[in-house]
Scaffold this active site. Structure first.
Site, PDB file in Angstrom:
ATOM      1  N   ASN A   9      29.341 -99.466  26.561  1.00  0.00           N
ATOM      2  CA  ASN A   9      29.622 -98.949  27.966  1.00  0.00           C
ATOM      3  C   ASN A   9      29.840-100.251  28.577  1.00  0.00           C
ATOM      4  O   ASN A   9      28.947-100.908  28.993  1.00  0.00           O
ATOM      5  CB  ASN A   9      28.468 -98.384  28.838  1.00  0.00           C
ATOM      6  CG  ASN A   9      28.822 -97.976  29.841  1.00  0.00           C
ATOM      7  OD1 ASN A   9      29.833 -98.020  30.516  1.00  0.00           O
ATOM      8  ND2 ASN A   9      27.894 -97.397  30.752  1.00  0.00           N
ATOM      9  N   TRP A  10      31.310-100.605  28.938  1.00  0.00           N
ATOM     10  CA  TRP A  10      31.503-101.766  29.589  1.00  0.00           C
ATOM     11  C   TRP A  10      31.049-102.105  31.057  1.00  0.00           C
ATOM     12  O   TRP A  10      31.347-102.967  31.621  1.00  0.00           O
ATOM     13  CB  TRP A  10      32.914-102.195  29.327  1.00  0.00           C
ATOM     14  CG  TRP A  10      33.259-102.517  27.753  1.00  0.00           C
ATOM     15  CD1 TRP A  10      32.312-102.346  26.627  1.00  0.00           C
ATOM     16  CD2 TRP A  10      34.453-102.877  27.300  1.00  0.00           C
ATOM     17  NE1 TRP A  10      33.148-102.655  25.514  1.00  0.00           N
ATOM     18  CE2 TRP A  10      34.678-102.896  25.864  1.00  0.00           C
ATOM     19  CE3 TRP A  10      35.804-103.043  27.808  1.00  0.00           C
ATOM     20  CZ2 TRP A  10      35.614-103.333  25.019  1.00  0.00           C
ATOM     21  CZ3 TRP A  10      36.961-103.511  26.882  1.00  0.00           C
ATOM     22  CH2 TRP A  10      36.828-103.495  25.772  1.00  0.00           C
ATOM     23  N   LYS A  11      30.791-100.582  31.677  1.00  0.00           N
ATOM     24  CA  LYS A  11      30.507-100.579  32.958  1.00  0.00           C
ATOM     25  C   LYS A  11      31.787-101.322  33.978  1.00  0.00           C
ATOM     26  O   LYS A  11      32.790-101.221  33.604  1.00  0.00           O
ATOM     27  CB  LYS A  11      29.162-101.301  33.443  1.00  0.00           C
ATOM     28  CG  LYS A  11      28.009-100.642  32.331  1.00  0.00           C
ATOM     29  CD  LYS A  11      26.724-100.799  32.823  1.00  0.00           C
ATOM     30  CE  LYS A  11      25.515-100.159  32.074  1.00  0.00           C
ATOM     31  NZ  LYS A  11      24.173-100.086  32.127  1.00  0.00           N
ATOM     32  N   HIS A  97      25.729 -90.787  33.706  1.00  0.00           N
ATOM     33  CA  HIS A  97      24.875 -92.060  33.505  1.00  0.00           C
ATOM     34  C   HIS A  97      24.176 -92.268  34.754  1.00  0.00           C
ATOM     35  O   HIS A  97      24.700 -91.972  35.831  1.00  0.00           O
ATOM     36  CB  HIS A  97      25.896 -93.083  33.511  1.00  0.00           C
ATOM     37  CG  HIS A  97      25.276 -94.541  32.946  1.00  0.00           C
ATOM     38  ND1 HIS A  97      24.651 -95.397  33.962  1.00  0.00           N
ATOM     39  CD2 HIS A  97      25.263 -95.179  31.706  1.00  0.00           C
ATOM     40  CE1 HIS A  97      24.247 -96.397  33.273  1.00  0.00           C
ATOM     41  NE2 HIS A  97      24.661 -96.185  31.949  1.00  0.00           N
ATOM     42  N   GLU A  99      23.515 -94.793  36.652  1.00  0.00           N
ATOM     43  CA  GLU A  99      24.310 -95.332  37.640  1.00  0.00           C
ATOM     44  C   GLU A  99      25.307 -94.552  38.589  1.00  0.00           C
ATOM     45  O   GLU A  99      25.104 -94.480  39.582  1.00  0.00           O
ATOM     46  CB  GLU A  99      25.008 -96.730  37.034  1.00  0.00           C
ATOM     47  CG  GLU A  99      24.024 -97.765  36.697  1.00  0.00           C
ATOM     48  CD  GLU A  99      24.355 -98.380  35.605  1.00  0.00           C
ATOM     49  OE1 GLU A  99      25.681 -98.448  35.053  1.00  0.00           O
ATOM     50  OE2 GLU A  99      23.656 -99.277  34.760  1.00  0.00           O
ATOM     51  N   GLU A 169      18.934 -92.580  28.179  1.00  0.00           N
ATOM     52  CA  GLU A 169      19.011 -93.639  28.469  1.00  0.00           C
ATOM     53  C   GLU A 169      17.732 -93.722  29.595  1.00  0.00           C
ATOM     54  O   GLU A 169      17.772 -93.508  30.757  1.00  0.00           O
ATOM     55  CB  GLU A 169      19.991 -94.224  29.101  1.00  0.00           C
ATOM     56  CG  GLU A 169      21.257 -94.288  28.138  1.00  0.00           C
ATOM     57  CD  GLU A 169      22.371 -95.179  28.704  1.00  0.00           C
ATOM     58  OE1 GLU A 169      23.060 -95.790  27.934  1.00  0.00           O
ATOM     59  OE2 GLU A 169      22.985 -95.047  29.961  1.00  0.00           O
ATOM     60  N   GLY A 175      19.460-102.674  31.222  1.00  0.00           N
ATOM     61  CA  GLY A 175      19.517-103.774  32.088  1.00  0.00           C
ATOM     62  C   GLY A 175      18.543-104.636  32.483  1.00  0.00           C
ATOM     63  O   GLY A 175      18.598-105.647  33.005  1.00  0.00           O
ATOM     64  N   SER A 215      18.950-101.702  26.977  1.00  0.00           N
ATOM     65  CA  SER A 215      18.561-103.079  26.502  1.00  0.00           C
ATOM     66  C   SER A 215      18.599-103.130  25.065  1.00  0.00           C
ATOM     67  O   SER A 215      17.832-103.830  24.340  1.00  0.00           O
ATOM     68  CB  SER A 215      17.476-103.560  27.100  1.00  0.00           C
ATOM     69  OG  SER A 215      17.251-103.611  28.242  1.00  0.00           O
ATOM     70  N   GLY A 236      25.068-101.465  26.618  1.00  0.00           N
ATOM     71  CA  GLY A 236      25.754-102.084  28.070  1.00  0.00           C
ATOM     72  C   GLY A 236      25.916-103.477  27.786  1.00  0.00           C
ATOM     73  O   GLY A 236      26.836-103.786  27.128  1.00  0.00           O
ATOM     74  N   GLY A 237      24.987-104.415  28.083  1.00  0.00           N
ATOM     75  CA  GLY A 237      25.119-105.781  27.956  1.00  0.00           C
ATOM     76  C   GLY A 237      25.664-106.137  26.830  1.00  0.00           C
ATOM     77  O   GLY A 237      26.773-107.114  26.643  1.00  0.00           O
TER      78      GLY A 237
END
Ligand code: 13P
Length: 252
Positions: A9-11, A97, A99, A169, A175, A215, A236-237
């Site tokens: 997920n590149w957000k 998600h 977010e 998640e 993150g 993470s 993510g990251g």
């Protein structure tokens, strides 16, 4: 039987050039690997979707959107419909998600509508859910997760579950560098599979892929992915770096 999946997920990261370059690196590196059984998915921003989907065509990499609107079309300024995603070659969408739930007010009711709209348009859904730290501290994490899944997905017929991927998640692990332990992930994933089996049947539960997100990085993926009910990760990251992402794909 359920598939192993690594999804990035590149957000809100990577402009068009950076997105094209990242997908190019990933597809190139994956060519050399034999990954018969692992699905690899990337989710760029809306503006890069079409080009990334074009570049990924015919490769091992599948492309997902990070969100969509539940309506077919109309006066919804700034929004994108399921049909529009299909029109640019996208067949998967991430919904729910944390977010989106936290910053954009997406409720269970809205998410159930989005799930329906996605499935009606033959999009596969990666449905996300997870508890916040307070819930875990007060031992409400199982009931929170159960209600998110129930409200978002349990109105579906069993057959619709062929197009559902679950992503647990825990919000406190997103993150933050803090990961659920492999045991915590396994415990929750087994619980999720049980509530799906209780609602539908064991076959539906056995066939649904349940991803862990929060993470995940090359240093911890192997251990998490080795757990029986963990079928992969929503990353993510670490998905923003081609080498790290490929390491994750190889972690099974
Ligand atoms: P991080 O891997 O950066 O914690 O993000 C996880 C996530 O939110 C994936 O959707």
């Amino acid at each position: 039987m359920r598939k192993q999946i690594v999804a990035g997920n590149w957000k809100m990261n990577n402009d068009l050039d950076a997105s094209k370059s990242l997908v190019k690196k990933i597809t190139k590196k994956l060519k050399k690997k034999s990954l018969k059984d692992t699905r690899v998915i990337v989710a760029p921003t809306f503006v890069s979707l079409q080009k990334v989907a074009y570049k990924a065509k015919g490769t091992k990499v599948e492309v997902a959107a990070q969100n969509m609107h539940q309506a077919k079309s109309g006066a919804f300024t700034g929004e994108i419909s399921a049909e529009m995603l299909k029109s640019v070659g996208v067949n998967i969408v991430i919904l729910g998600h944390s977010e989106r739930r936290e910053y954009f007010g997406e409720t269970d009711v809205i998410l159930a509508e989005k799930v329906n709209a996605a499935l009606e348009n033959k999009l596969e859904v990666i449905f996300c859910f997870g508890e916040v730290l307070e819930d875990r501290k007060s031992e409400k994490h199982f009931s929170v997760v159960e209600s998110q899944i129930k409200n978002g997905l349990f109105h579906l017929e069993a057959s619709a579950w062929d197009n559902i991927i679950l992503a647990y998640e825990p919000v406190w692990a997103i993150g933050t560098g803090e990961t659920a332990s492999p045991e915590q992930a396994q415990e929750m994933h087994a619980f999720i599979r049980k509530i799906v089996a209780d609602k539908y049947n064991q076959e539906v539960a056995n066939n649904v892929s349940i991803l862990y997100g929060g993470s995940v990085k090359p240093s911890n993926a192997k251990e998490i992915f080795s757990k029986e009910d963990v079928d992969g990760g929503l990353i993510g990251g670490a998905a923003l770096n081609a080498d790290d992402f490929i390491e994750l794909v190889k972690s099974f």
